[in-house]
Design a protein around this motif. Structure first.
Motif, PDB file in Angstrom:
ATOM      1  N   LEU A  36       0.816  -1.217   0.000  1.00 39.18           N
ATOM      2  CA  LEU A  36       0.000   0.000   0.000  1.00 39.18           C
ATOM      3  C   LEU A  36       0.846   1.263   0.000  1.00 39.18           C
ATOM      4  O   LEU A  36       0.463   2.288   0.557  1.00 39.18           O
ATOM      5  CB  LEU A  36      -0.935  -0.022   1.216  1.00 39.18           C
ATOM      6  N   GLU A  37       2.018   1.200  -0.651  1.00 35.89           N
ATOM      7  CA  GLU A  37       2.881   2.368  -0.739  1.00 35.89           C
ATOM      8  C   GLU A  37       2.190   3.509  -1.488  1.00 35.89           C
ATOM      9  O   GLU A  37       1.360   3.279  -2.367  1.00 35.89           O
ATOM     10  CB  GLU A  37       4.187   2.004  -1.439  1.00 35.89           C
ATOM     11  N   ARG A  38       2.589   4.723  -1.175  1.00 36.98           N
ATOM     12  CA  ARG A  38       2.035   5.903  -1.838  1.00 36.98           C
ATOM     13  C   ARG A  38       2.704   6.154  -3.190  1.00 36.98           C
ATOM     14  O   ARG A  38       2.172   6.876  -4.029  1.00 36.98           O
ATOM     15  CB  ARG A  38       2.188   7.119  -0.931  1.00 36.98           C
ATOM     16  N   ASN A  91       8.916   2.556  -7.243  1.00 36.70           N
ATOM     17  CA  ASN A  91       9.725   2.481  -8.460  1.00 36.70           C
ATOM     18  C   ASN A  91       9.731   1.058  -9.033  1.00 36.70           C
ATOM     19  O   ASN A  91       9.566   0.879 -10.235  1.00 36.70           O
ATOM     20  CB  ASN A  91      11.158   2.953  -8.196  1.00 36.70           C
ATOM     21  N   TYR A  92       9.895   0.042  -8.198  1.00 34.52           N
ATOM     22  CA  TYR A  92       9.914  -1.344  -8.654  1.00 34.52           C
ATOM     23  C   TYR A  92       8.618  -2.077  -8.337  1.00 34.52           C
ATOM     24  O   TYR A  92       8.187  -2.939  -9.081  1.00 34.52           O
ATOM     25  CB  TYR A  92      11.039  -2.149  -8.001  1.00 34.52           C
ATOM     26  N   GLY A  93       8.019  -1.803  -7.174  1.00 36.09           N
ATOM     27  CA  GLY A  93       6.901  -2.613  -6.725  1.00 36.09           C
ATOM     28  C   GLY A  93       7.364  -3.991  -6.312  1.00 36.09           C
ATOM     29  O   GLY A  93       6.706  -5.002  -6.608  1.00 36.09           O
ATOM     30  N   LEU A  94       8.517  -4.057  -5.603  1.00 29.58           N
ATOM     31  CA  LEU A  94       9.122  -5.356  -5.301  1.00 29.58           C
ATOM     32  C   LEU A  94       8.236  -6.206  -4.403  1.00 29.58           C
ATOM     33  O   LEU A  94       8.073  -7.415  -4.642  1.00 29.58           O
ATOM     34  CB  LEU A  94      10.495  -5.155  -4.653  1.00 29.58           C
ATOM     35  N   ALA A  95       7.655  -5.618  -3.368  1.00 29.80           N
ATOM     36  CA  ALA A  95       6.801  -6.411  -2.471  1.00 29.80           C
ATOM     37  C   ALA A  95       5.600  -6.975  -3.222  1.00 29.80           C
ATOM     38  O   ALA A  95       5.199  -8.120  -3.002  1.00 29.80           O
ATOM     39  CB  ALA A  95       6.345  -5.545  -1.292  1.00 29.80           C
ATOM     40  N   LEU A  97      -3.232 -10.562  -2.961  1.00 28.13           N
ATOM     41  CA  LEU A  97      -2.541  -9.279  -2.862  1.00 28.13           C
ATOM     42  C   LEU A  97      -3.512  -8.114  -2.981  1.00 28.13           C
ATOM     43  O   LEU A  97      -4.370  -8.101  -3.862  1.00 28.13           O
ATOM     44  CB  LEU A  97      -1.474  -9.189  -3.973  1.00 28.13           C
ATOM     45  N   VAL A  98      -3.330  -7.126  -2.104  1.00 30.14           N
ATOM     46  CA  VAL A  98      -3.996  -5.826  -2.210  1.00 30.14           C
ATOM     47  C   VAL A  98      -2.896  -4.787  -2.380  1.00 30.14           C
ATOM     48  O   VAL A  98      -1.966  -4.718  -1.564  1.00 30.14           O
ATOM     49  CB  VAL A  98      -4.847  -5.509  -0.967  1.00 30.14           C
ATOM     50  N   ALA A  99      -2.987  -3.981  -3.425  1.00 29.45           N
ATOM     51  CA  ALA A  99      -1.927  -3.017  -3.728  1.00 29.45           C
ATOM     52  C   ALA A  99      -2.529  -1.679  -4.136  1.00 29.45           C
ATOM     53  O   ALA A  99      -3.646  -1.625  -4.668  1.00 29.45           O
ATOM     54  CB  ALA A  99      -1.031  -3.544  -4.851  1.00 29.45           C
ATOM     55  N   THR A 100      -1.799  -0.619  -3.891  1.00 28.61           N
ATOM     56  CA  THR A 100      -2.221   0.691  -4.366  1.00 28.61           C
ATOM     57  C   THR A 100      -2.101   0.746  -5.886  1.00 28.61           C
ATOM     58  O   THR A 100      -1.202   0.138  -6.481  1.00 28.61           O
ATOM     59  CB  THR A 100      -1.372   1.801  -3.739  1.00 28.61           C
ATOM     60  N   ASP A 101      -3.007   1.470  -6.497  1.00 28.78           N
ATOM     61  CA  ASP A 101      -3.079   1.539  -7.961  1.00 28.78           C
ATOM     62  C   ASP A 101      -2.014   2.513  -8.465  1.00 28.78           C
ATOM     63  O   ASP A 101      -2.274   3.685  -8.733  1.00 28.78           O
ATOM     64  CB  ASP A 101      -4.473   1.987  -8.391  1.00 28.78           C
ATOM     65  N   VAL A 161      -6.348  -0.637  -5.022  1.00 33.24           N
ATOM     66  CA  VAL A 161      -7.109   0.410  -4.342  1.00 33.24           C
ATOM     67  C   VAL A 161      -6.473   1.752  -4.689  1.00 33.24           C
ATOM     68  O   VAL A 161      -5.264   1.831  -4.926  1.00 33.24           O
ATOM     69  CB  VAL A 161      -7.114   0.209  -2.817  1.00 33.24           C
ATOM     70  N   PRO A 162      -7.246   2.832  -4.740  1.00 33.88           N
ATOM     71  CA  PRO A 162      -6.662   4.140  -5.043  1.00 33.88           C
ATOM     72  C   PRO A 162      -5.593   4.522  -4.019  1.00 33.88           C
ATOM     73  O   PRO A 162      -5.653   4.113  -2.851  1.00 33.88           O
ATOM     74  CB  PRO A 162      -7.862   5.094  -4.963  1.00 33.88           C
ATOM     75  N   VAL A 163      -4.615   5.303  -4.465  1.00 34.25           N
ATOM     76  CA  VAL A 163      -3.524   5.717  -3.576  1.00 34.25           C
ATOM     77  C   VAL A 163      -4.065   6.476  -2.370  1.00 34.25           C
ATOM     78  O   VAL A 163      -3.528   6.365  -1.262  1.00 34.25           O
ATOM     79  CB  VAL A 163      -2.510   6.577  -4.357  1.00 34.25           C
ATOM     80  N   ASP A 164      -5.124   7.248  -2.562  1.00 34.13           N
ATOM     81  CA  ASP A 164      -5.697   8.030  -1.461  1.00 34.13           C
ATOM     82  C   ASP A 164      -6.924   7.365  -0.840  1.00 34.13           C
ATOM     83  O   ASP A 164      -7.755   8.011  -0.204  1.00 34.13           O
ATOM     84  CB  ASP A 164      -6.073   9.431  -1.954  1.00 34.13           C
TER      85      ASP A 164
END
Length: 350
Positions: A262-264, A267-271, A282-286, A301-304
């Motif tokens: 859920l990073e904001r 660069n890689y999206g390693l996790a 997986l749930v990740a920020t878009d 999910v949206p970043v905000d």
């Protein structure tokens, strides 16, 4: 046969992302192109490094990294008669080097970095003008670098891959999971990028996350930052673990009911990529990087997004994998042999 000189400034210590990248590239190159002769430029004060059999060590002595790479790495390359130089962040002058630029996020989010970090990072893109080829991990980060430094275009996206310290070892259950009936997993660094406060708020509102099925947050063992993060354990059903070995983190990925990336910004999206590799829901920020490394597999999910929305998506994703065909496509292109083949193709003399 080619003679390849790798920048190994971070080989024995430093930021985990830089150290891991340098080691992964050298080991994968050595396996993929066994006829090439390889040398790694490592700080002279560093302890005896663990290098693949047949790979040479050459020593550097100038500090900091920018000064050593700009002048010393070029002299070493000429003396060693290197056909190509693979540099990290800072480019040897007049060397025809391929320079790997990790990211340009500090230009989009300067408040996430200390003034010392910003001062060091601001030299990276100007230095890259000396490179024959500028490379990075993802196409989305290549686009960001080009947006901030159009003169570096085209930036080559090499691709990325999960860490072999996780994927090539037998999993080992960490003690933090004893007595649990399940858990959610968040892997990454502490700081503004990860927004752990919002993550904790989502954990409190989730119907799935509880004392028996907590959120496990796996971070590095930086002591000052770790103390600041521990307060989350009193604010949410969360457990903070630091300094896990690769085998333990591998076990967590394999057994998590859901992984959270859920990073904001990324660069890689390693996790996200590693969760996808391990077949973990997986749930990740878009984010562009997450769409590139986990698109189709992750629930975005949206970043905000507010914590209530994140909590609802976590509950929906619990033990519910994504699109397996999308995961297969991602895994096929996410390997270190793929990365070094792309890197070799990008060499000026290839």
């Amino acid at each position: 046969m080619m003679r390849i000189l790798f920048d190994g400034w971070w080989w024995t210590s430093g930021p985990p992302s830089s150290r891991d990248l340098q080691r992964e590239l050298v080991h994968a190159w050595h396996r993929s192109f066994p006829n090439d002769r390889i040398a790694v430029a490592i700080r002279g004060s560093a302890r005896e490094p663990e290098l693949p059999v047949g790979v040479e060590r050459v020593s550097t002595h100038l500090r900091p990294h920018a000064l050593s790479n700009t002048f010393e790495l070029r002299r070493i390359a000429r003396r060693w008669r290197a056909d190509a130089v693979i540099a990290d962040s800072f480019t040897p002058a007049r060397s025809g080097a391929v320079t790997f630029v990790h990211d340009a996020m500090f230009l989009d989010h300067p408040d996430w970095y200390s003034w010392q970090q910003r001062l060091n990072l601001r030299a990276v893109l100007p230095s890259a003008r000396l490179a024959a080829v500028v490379a990075t991990g993802t196409a989305s980060e290549a686009a960001r670098i080009e947006r901030h430094a159009w003169e570096l275009a085209p930036v080559t996206a090499l691709g990325t891959a999960p860490r072999t310290a996780l994927t090539a070892v037998p999993p080992e259950r960490p003690g933090v999971t004893t007595g649990l009936e399940g858990f959610a997993l968040a892997v990454g660094r502490w700081g503004a990028r990860s927004d752990h406060d919002r993550l904790a708020a989502a954990a409190r509102q989730s119907a799935r996350i509880s004392a028996r099925t907590p959120l496990i947050i796996a971070v590095s063992s930086e002591e000052r930052r770790l103390r600041a993060l521990r307060r989350l354990e009193s604010e949410a059903p969360a457990r903070i673990v630091a300094g896990l070995r690769g085998a333990e983190l591998s076990w967590l990925y394999r057994h998590a009911a859901v992984a959270l990336a859920l990073e904001r910004d990324e660069n890689y999206g390693l996790a996200a990529l590693e969760a996808t590799w391990f077949d973990t829901p997986l749930v990740a920020t878009d984010l562009p990087a997450h769409r590139e490394t986990a698109g189709g597999w992750a629930r975005m999910v949206p970043v905000d997004a507010p914590p209530s929305l994140i909590a609802a998506v976590i509950d929906d994703a619990w033990n519910a994998p994504g699109d397996e065909s999308a995961r297969t496509r991602i895994i096929e292109r996410s390997s270190w042999p793929h990365v070094v083949r792309a890197l070799r193709t990008a060499l000026p003399h290839a």
